[in-house]
Scaffold this active site. Structure first.
Site, PDB file in Angstrom:
ATOM      1  NE  ARG A  74      69.207 -41.456 -27.198  1.00 18.82           N
ATOM      2  CZ  ARG A  74      69.919 -42.420 -26.595  1.00 18.82           C
ATOM      3  NH1 ARG A  74      71.223 -42.524 -26.820  1.00 18.82           N
ATOM      4  NH2 ARG A  74      69.335 -43.276 -25.775  1.00 18.82           N
ATOM      5  CE1 TYR A 126      78.241 -18.097 -35.940  1.00 23.29           C
ATOM      6  CE2 TYR A 126      78.524 -20.203 -34.827  1.00 23.29           C
ATOM      7  CZ  TYR A 126      77.726 -19.126 -35.158  1.00 23.29           C
ATOM      8  OH  TYR A 126      76.435 -19.069 -34.725  1.00 23.29           O
ATOM      9  CG  ASP A 200      84.057 -25.039 -39.412  1.00 20.92           C
ATOM     10  OD1 ASP A 200      83.606 -25.164 -40.575  1.00 20.92           O
ATOM     11  OD2 ASP A 200      83.368 -24.643 -38.460  1.00 20.92           O
ATOM     12  CE  LYS A 225      75.829 -21.096 -41.255  1.00 16.82           C
ATOM     13  NZ  LYS A 225      75.692 -22.014 -40.112  1.00 16.82           N
TER      14      LYS A 225
END
Length: 417
Positions: A74, A126, A200, A225
């Site tokens: 992690r 978004y 973004d 994306k």
């Protein structure tokens, strides 16, 4: 191999022509960095060319008090590190941190805020981002205002003594509004140097825009994306060149634990090698489809930053290397016409998400932005006749034929003006 990735973008024209006629020149070393940064075979004992997938959750230590570079999966992983090094180079950033999804990255950024802080968000975001700030951040005591950040004066009037962050998309989803990032950055830093400016950059990727070079403190990505481009990975990323922000974000990444898997990091690393080639093709196809739709009698309006008809076309040319592959269109009809059009498509798939090799179409009001309150969608102009297209890598001829035949089917629902 270490390649200089700190050169400023040129504002000159391609081929020495009039700069008003073109977008910015492409980054001449982008493809080289995408292939080589973080990928040196010398870091692996085997000398393997492609970074291996390190699936182990823990790593053997030589000393109980002095931890090696990799301690627990992690906290760090060699496959993930190779990917983060590459993305940081592509975005001309000092650091990159990857997360389990784009929204996990946004949650990581929001983790920099505390109760009583004020954040200014762009009004067109978004749906998941809008809901995160409107609901989760507010429930955690963060004060949030949504404003039209295409107008710099709106931002200047929205500052409060407790403003700690400004968060925008450029271009926005789904209305493709463009932010003048350098002007916004100047206004923010003029107000207070400590306000964190977040952009973004998912729709453009580092190939077409580098927000950090324009004055942003943090760039956020849904790597799902265009960066991945194969619709087989969900992942997000944050880039920054600020040492203190990096320390805080690293702590959030480690403790919150929203990390990507080693296998997904391997796939993402693979995808970056073809990002520039894919983006060029997305732009080529989208431009052809947008020009066709702009002339179609059943299309009321086309929003595509690569067309002169886009209200911020000149701003896009000044800031970007190209307009990406996203198109939004308004049909001359209502919900029934939109549904008929979407159901009639054969090459475009009716699906959420974007930026993959395949072309996708969706209805924001009932899909990606369904969770945004109806009154906000109405105010923004996200209506039932708004269609969002993610133009893929298929034959442009076939894509144009597909939207044409679907529009002919939808013609039965045409509403004369």
């Amino acid at each position: 191999m270490k390649i200089d990735n700190q050169k400023e973008h040129s504002n000159g024209a391609q081929n020495g022509n009039n700069p008003d006629e073109f977008f910015l020149q492409p980054d001449q070393s982008f493809e080289t960095r995408a292939i080589h940064e973080g990928q040196s075979p010398d870091q692996w004992k085997s000398g393997v060319i492609v970074p291996p997938i390190h699936t182990g959750s823990t790593f053997k230590q030589a000393d109980p008090e002095e931890h090696s570079e990799y301690f627990y999966g992690r906290i760090g992983n060699p496959t993930r590190s190779a990917l983060e090094t590459c993305i940081a180079s592509l975005d001309k950033a000092k650091y990159c941190l990857t997360f389990a999804s784009g929204l996990a990255s946004i949650a990581g950024v929001a983790g920099l805020l505390k109760a009583g802080d004020h954040v200014i968000c762009g009004d067109d975001l978004y749906g998941g981002t809008h809901s995160y700030f409107k609901n989760i951040a507010k429930d955690n005591g963060v004060e949030v205002d949504f404003i039209d950040t295409t107008v710099v004066e709106n931002l200047e009037n929205a500052f409060k003594p407790n403003t700690k962050m400004v968060y925008v998309e450029s271009p926005t989803n789904p209305l493709l509004k463009i932010m003048d990032i350098p002007r916004l950055a100047a206004a923010i830093k003029s107000e207070c140097q400590d306000i964190i400016f977040v952009v973004d950059n998912t729709f453009l990727t580092p190939y077409l825009q580098n927000p950090l070079l324009m004055g942003a403190d943090i760039a956020v990505y849904s790597l799902t994306k265009y960066m991945n481009g194969h619709s087989d990975v969900i992942m997000g990323a944050i880039t920054t060149s600020d040492d203190e922000l990096y320390k805080k974000l690293t702590y959030i990444q480690h403790i919150a634990g929203s990390i990507p898997s080693p296998f997904d990091c391997y796939l993402m690393n693979r995808s970056l090698k073809t990002l520039s080639i894919r983006m060029d093709k997305h732009i080529e196809n989208a431009t052809k489809v947008a020009k066709f739709l702009e002339q179609h009698p059943l299309v009321e309006k086309v929003l595509y930053p690569g067309l002169e008809s886009h209200p911020q076309y000149k701003l896009a040319k000044r800031l970007w290397h190209g307009p990406s592959g996203m198109i939004s269109i308004f049909l001359k009809g209502d919900l029934e016409m939109s549904k008929a059009f979407l159901k009639a498509l054969k090459v475009f798939a009716l699906a959420v998400s974007l930026g993959g090799f395949e072309s996708l179409a969706e209805l924001p009001t009932t899909m990606t932005h369904e969770i945004v309150p109806a009154e906000i969608k109405k105010d923004l102009g996200i209506t039932d006749n708004l269609i969002r297209l993610s133009v893929g890598l298929e034959s442009a001829t076939d894509l144009i034929k597909d939207v044409d035949q679907a529009l002919k089917v939808a013609a039965n629902f045409y509403i004369p003006s």
